[in-house]
Design a protein around this motif. Sequence first.
Motif, PDB file in Angstrom:
ATOM      1  N   GLU A 201      94.825  32.887  24.655  1.00 61.55           N
ATOM      2  CA  GLU A 201      95.896  33.342  23.771  1.00 61.55           C
ATOM      3  C   GLU A 201      96.368  32.265  22.808  1.00 61.55           C
ATOM      4  OE1 GLU A 201      97.101  36.459  23.669  1.00 61.55           O
ATOM      5  OE2 GLU A 201      95.714  37.108  25.236  1.00 61.55           O
ATOM      6  N   MET A 202      95.631  31.145  22.743  1.00 63.26           N
ATOM      7  CA  MET A 202      96.049  30.024  21.909  1.00 63.26           C
ATOM      8  C   MET A 202      95.225  29.950  20.633  1.00 63.26           C
ATOM      9  SD  MET A 202      96.395  27.265  25.029  1.00 63.26           S
ATOM     10  CE  MET A 202      95.862  25.903  24.012  1.00 63.26           C
ATOM     11  N   ASN A 203      95.875  29.535  19.564  1.00 63.29           N
ATOM     12  CA  ASN A 203      95.195  29.271  18.299  1.00 63.29           C
ATOM     13  C   ASN A 203      95.427  27.802  17.957  1.00 63.29           C
ATOM     14  OD1 ASN A 203      93.898  29.464  15.837  1.00 63.29           O
ATOM     15  ND2 ASN A 203      95.659  30.344  14.784  1.00 63.29           N
ATOM     16  N   CYS A 204      94.564  26.947  18.491  1.00 68.97           N
ATOM     17  CA  CYS A 204      94.781  25.510  18.407  1.00 68.97           C
ATOM     18  C   CYS A 204      94.326  24.951  17.070  1.00 68.97           C
ATOM     19  CB  CYS A 204      94.020  24.801  19.526  1.00 68.97           C
ATOM     20  SG  CYS A 204      94.527  25.297  21.180  1.00 68.97           S
ATOM     21  N   ALA A 205      95.157  24.069  16.515  1.00 67.18           N
ATOM     22  CA  ALA A 205      94.810  23.414  15.253  1.00 67.18           C
ATOM     23  C   ALA A 205      95.638  22.146  15.107  1.00 67.18           C
ATOM     24  CB  ALA A 205      95.066  24.348  14.072  1.00 67.18           C
ATOM     25  N   GLY A 206      95.122  21.216  14.324  1.00 64.37           N
ATOM     26  CA  GLY A 206      95.849  19.994  14.035  1.00 64.37           C
ATOM     27  C   GLY A 206      95.893  19.043  15.209  1.00 64.37           C
TER      28      GLY A 206
ATOM     29  N   TRP B  26      90.086  19.526  32.045  1.00 61.16           N
ATOM     30  CA  TRP B  26      89.209  20.651  31.674  1.00 61.16           C
ATOM     31  C   TRP B  26      89.776  21.381  30.458  1.00 61.16           C
ATOM     32  CZ3 TRP B  26      89.867  25.946  31.237  1.00 61.16           C
ATOM     33  CH2 TRP B  26      88.698  26.697  31.054  1.00 61.16           C
ATOM     34  N   LEU B  27      91.070  21.701  30.489  1.00 51.33           N
ATOM     35  CA  LEU B  27      91.694  22.396  29.368  1.00 51.33           C
ATOM     36  C   LEU B  27      91.704  21.504  28.125  1.00 51.33           C
ATOM     37  CD1 LEU B  27      93.228  24.797  28.172  1.00 51.33           C
ATOM     38  CD2 LEU B  27      95.337  23.855  29.159  1.00 51.33           C
ATOM     39  N   THR B  28      91.956  20.223  28.317  1.00 55.94           N
ATOM     40  CA  THR B  28      91.956  19.282  27.190  1.00 55.94           C
ATOM     41  C   THR B  28      90.616  19.310  26.470  1.00 55.94           C
ATOM     42  OG1 THR B  28      93.234  17.875  28.691  1.00 55.94           O
ATOM     43  CG2 THR B  28      92.667  16.946  26.554  1.00 55.94           C
ATOM     44  N   GLN B  29      89.542  19.298  27.239  1.00 58.60           N
ATOM     45  CA  GLN B  29      88.197  19.330  26.656  1.00 58.60           C
ATOM     46  C   GLN B  29      87.966  20.600  25.859  1.00 58.60           C
ATOM     47  OE1 GLN B  29      84.659  20.418  28.998  1.00 58.60           O
ATOM     48  NE2 GLN B  29      83.895  18.346  28.573  1.00 58.60           N
ATOM     49  N   GLN B  30      88.402  21.735  26.417  1.00 56.55           N
ATOM     50  CA  GLN B  30      88.235  23.015  25.726  1.00 56.55           C
ATOM     51  C   GLN B  30      88.978  23.010  24.389  1.00 56.55           C
ATOM     52  OE1 GLN B  30      86.200  25.538  27.053  1.00 56.55           O
ATOM     53  NE2 GLN B  30      85.747  23.887  28.492  1.00 56.55           N
ATOM     54  N   ILE B  31      90.167  22.430  24.378  1.00 59.07           N
ATOM     55  CA  ILE B  31      90.955  22.352  23.145  1.00 59.07           C
ATOM     56  C   ILE B  31      90.263  21.450  22.122  1.00 59.07           C
ATOM     57  CG2 ILE B  31      93.141  21.535  22.171  1.00 59.07           C
ATOM     58  CD1 ILE B  31      94.441  22.321  24.880  1.00 59.07           C
ATOM     59  N   ALA B  32      89.775  20.293  22.581  1.00 59.69           N
ATOM     60  CA  ALA B  32      89.149  19.330  21.670  1.00 59.69           C
ATOM     61  C   ALA B  32      87.893  19.895  21.015  1.00 59.69           C
ATOM     62  CB  ALA B  32      88.806  18.047  22.435  1.00 59.69           C
ATOM     63  N   GLN B  33      87.250  20.848  21.665  1.00 61.46           N
ATOM     64  CA  GLN B  33      86.020  21.421  21.140  1.00 61.46           C
ATOM     65  C   GLN B  33      86.263  22.450  20.039  1.00 61.46           C
ATOM     66  OE1 GLN B  33      84.105  22.872  24.693  1.00 61.46           O
ATOM     67  NE2 GLN B  33      83.192  20.887  25.186  1.00 61.46           N
ATOM     68  N   GLN B  34      87.523  22.826  19.820  1.00 59.01           N
ATOM     69  CA  GLN B  34      87.815  23.817  18.795  1.00 59.01           C
ATOM     70  C   GLN B  34      87.807  23.166  17.405  1.00 59.01           C
ATOM     71  OE1 GLN B  34      90.868  26.658  19.594  1.00 59.01           O
ATOM     72  NE2 GLN B  34      90.600  26.557  21.808  1.00 59.01           N
ATOM     73  N   ALA B  35      87.213  23.868  16.458  1.00 52.68           N
ATOM     74  CA  ALA B  35      86.908  23.302  15.143  1.00 52.68           C
ATOM     75  C   ALA B  35      88.132  22.827  14.382  1.00 52.68           C
ATOM     76  CB  ALA B  35      86.145  24.335  14.308  1.00 52.68           C
ATOM     77  N   ASN B  36      89.256  23.539  14.505  1.00 52.27           N
ATOM     78  CA  ASN B  36      90.446  23.211  13.710  1.00 52.27           C
ATOM     79  C   ASN B  36      91.333  22.144  14.333  1.00 52.27           C
ATOM     80  OD1 ASN B  36      89.778  25.048  11.672  1.00 52.27           O
ATOM     81  ND2 ASN B  36      90.781  26.742  12.752  1.00 52.27           N
ATOM     82  N   VAL B  37      90.915  21.649  15.496  1.00 51.25           N
ATOM     83  CA  VAL B  37      91.690  20.612  16.177  1.00 51.25           C
ATOM     84  C   VAL B  37      91.227  19.238  15.698  1.00 51.25           C
ATOM     85  CG1 VAL B  37      92.156  19.509  18.401  1.00 51.25           C
ATOM     86  CG2 VAL B  37      92.197  21.997  18.205  1.00 51.25           C
ATOM     87  N   GLU B  38      92.184  18.423  15.248  1.00 53.47           N
ATOM     88  CA  GLU B  38      91.866  17.095  14.728  1.00 53.47           C
ATOM     89  C   GLU B  38      91.959  16.019  15.800  1.00 53.47           C
ATOM     90  OE1 GLU B  38      94.580  16.568  11.517  1.00 53.47           O
ATOM     91  OE2 GLU B  38      93.858  18.323  10.409  1.00 53.47           O
ATOM     92  N   GLN B  39      92.990  16.121  16.642  1.00 51.40           N
ATOM     93  CA  GLN B  39      93.181  15.130  17.701  1.00 51.40           C
ATOM     94  C   GLN B  39      93.933  15.755  18.858  1.00 51.40           C
ATOM     95  OE1 GLN B  39      95.671  11.598  16.864  1.00 51.40           O
ATOM     96  NE2 GLN B  39      94.119  10.360  17.903  1.00 51.40           N
ATOM     97  N   VAL B  40      93.597  15.303  20.079  1.00 57.16           N
ATOM     98  CA  VAL B  40      94.284  15.773  21.282  1.00 57.16           C
ATOM     99  C   VAL B  40      94.801  14.561  22.051  1.00 57.16           C
ATOM    100  CG1 VAL B  40      94.156  17.173  23.371  1.00 57.16           C
ATOM    101  CG2 VAL B  40      92.669  17.697  21.432  1.00 57.16           C
ATOM    102  N   PHE B  41      96.094  14.567  22.347  1.00 62.53           N
ATOM    103  CA  PHE B  41      96.673  13.570  23.237  1.00 62.53           C
ATOM    104  C   PHE B  41      96.642  14.135  24.657  1.00 62.53           C
ATOM    105  CE2 PHE B  41      98.887  12.592  19.189  1.00 62.53           C
ATOM    106  CZ  PHE B  41      98.481  11.263  19.057  1.00 62.53           C
ATOM    107  N   ALA B  42      95.934  13.443  25.546  1.00 69.02           N
ATOM    108  CA  ALA B  42      95.850  13.845  26.949  1.00 69.02           C
ATOM    109  C   ALA B  42      96.811  12.987  27.743  1.00 69.02           C
ATOM    110  CB  ALA B  42      94.422  13.682  27.462  1.00 69.02           C
ATOM    111  N   LEU B  43      97.902  13.579  28.207  1.00 66.18           N
ATOM    112  CA  LEU B  43      98.970  12.825  28.870  1.00 66.18           C
ATOM    113  C   LEU B  43      99.076  13.226  30.327  1.00 66.18           C
ATOM    114  CD1 LEU B  43     102.433  11.954  27.450  1.00 66.18           C
ATOM    115  CD2 LEU B  43     102.315  13.083  29.681  1.00 66.18           C
TER     116      LEU B  43
END
Length: 257
Positions: A37-42, A53-70
């Motif tokens: 249900e997420m539309n990840c970007a930026g 696992w979820l962090t990796q899935q987010i990072a693989q999305q084309a519109n995502v520029e950077q992911v902070f894994a905390l």
Amino acid sequence: MTMLFNERIAQRFAAAAQHYDEQAIAQRQSAAYLLAEMNCAGTVLDVGCGTGWLTQQIAQQANVEQVFALDIAPDMLFSPYLHNDKILKIQADASCLPIQNHSIDMVVSNFALQWLTEPSVFVGHLQRILRQGGQFALALPVHGTLCEVEQAWRAVDNKPHINAFYTAEYWINLLQLQGFTIVKQQQQAFFQYYDSTKELLKSLKTIGANELQQTRRQGLMTRQQFATLAQAMELYRHEQGLPLRYQVLHVWGYNYA
């Protein structure tokens, strides 16, 4: 007390890191549901990323520029899921996010915020770090989680063995009071089943979920206590086995404040 509890949580999940994914079945199911249900970007922040696992899935999305894994547990951040050029790893507490004001496009958290002793502090940080129009997607174990195990423990004694979980209504009210716009909320139960009480308790320990906000009393469980607990758990047995229930609120929204 909050600092001591946070330190215990960090130690517990650091110890659980190596075998966490083996037992975190409901957590993975919840993450997949949240992701759908997420539309990840930026720029995205994953709070309490665990093994990532979820962090990796987010990072693989084309519109995502950077992911902070905390995550509060340093050992979690060594996970191979987090080996990605888009991912920046941060060891920190969700109650004190070291993130610049209005710098994040989306905040995600799956099965992490139930450990907060002061959720309002996190919600304040959430509003602070999200950009205007920024999104959030949260999966929050709420009241009803581990209820069968909690009931079974009452046959043994009246001491706390399961943490109290905030209600879904509490979280929704907290977010709305902070000025967030909630666009969707869904509450559902995720179950894992075990052949025996011993296996069920081992699973809770493996994923670090047996830490209590109260200081844990000293001493191991006696044989009689375990026998009483196991007998009480049998009252909840299904065809699939003994249930470990996670009652989860999924909530998606925006920062228009």
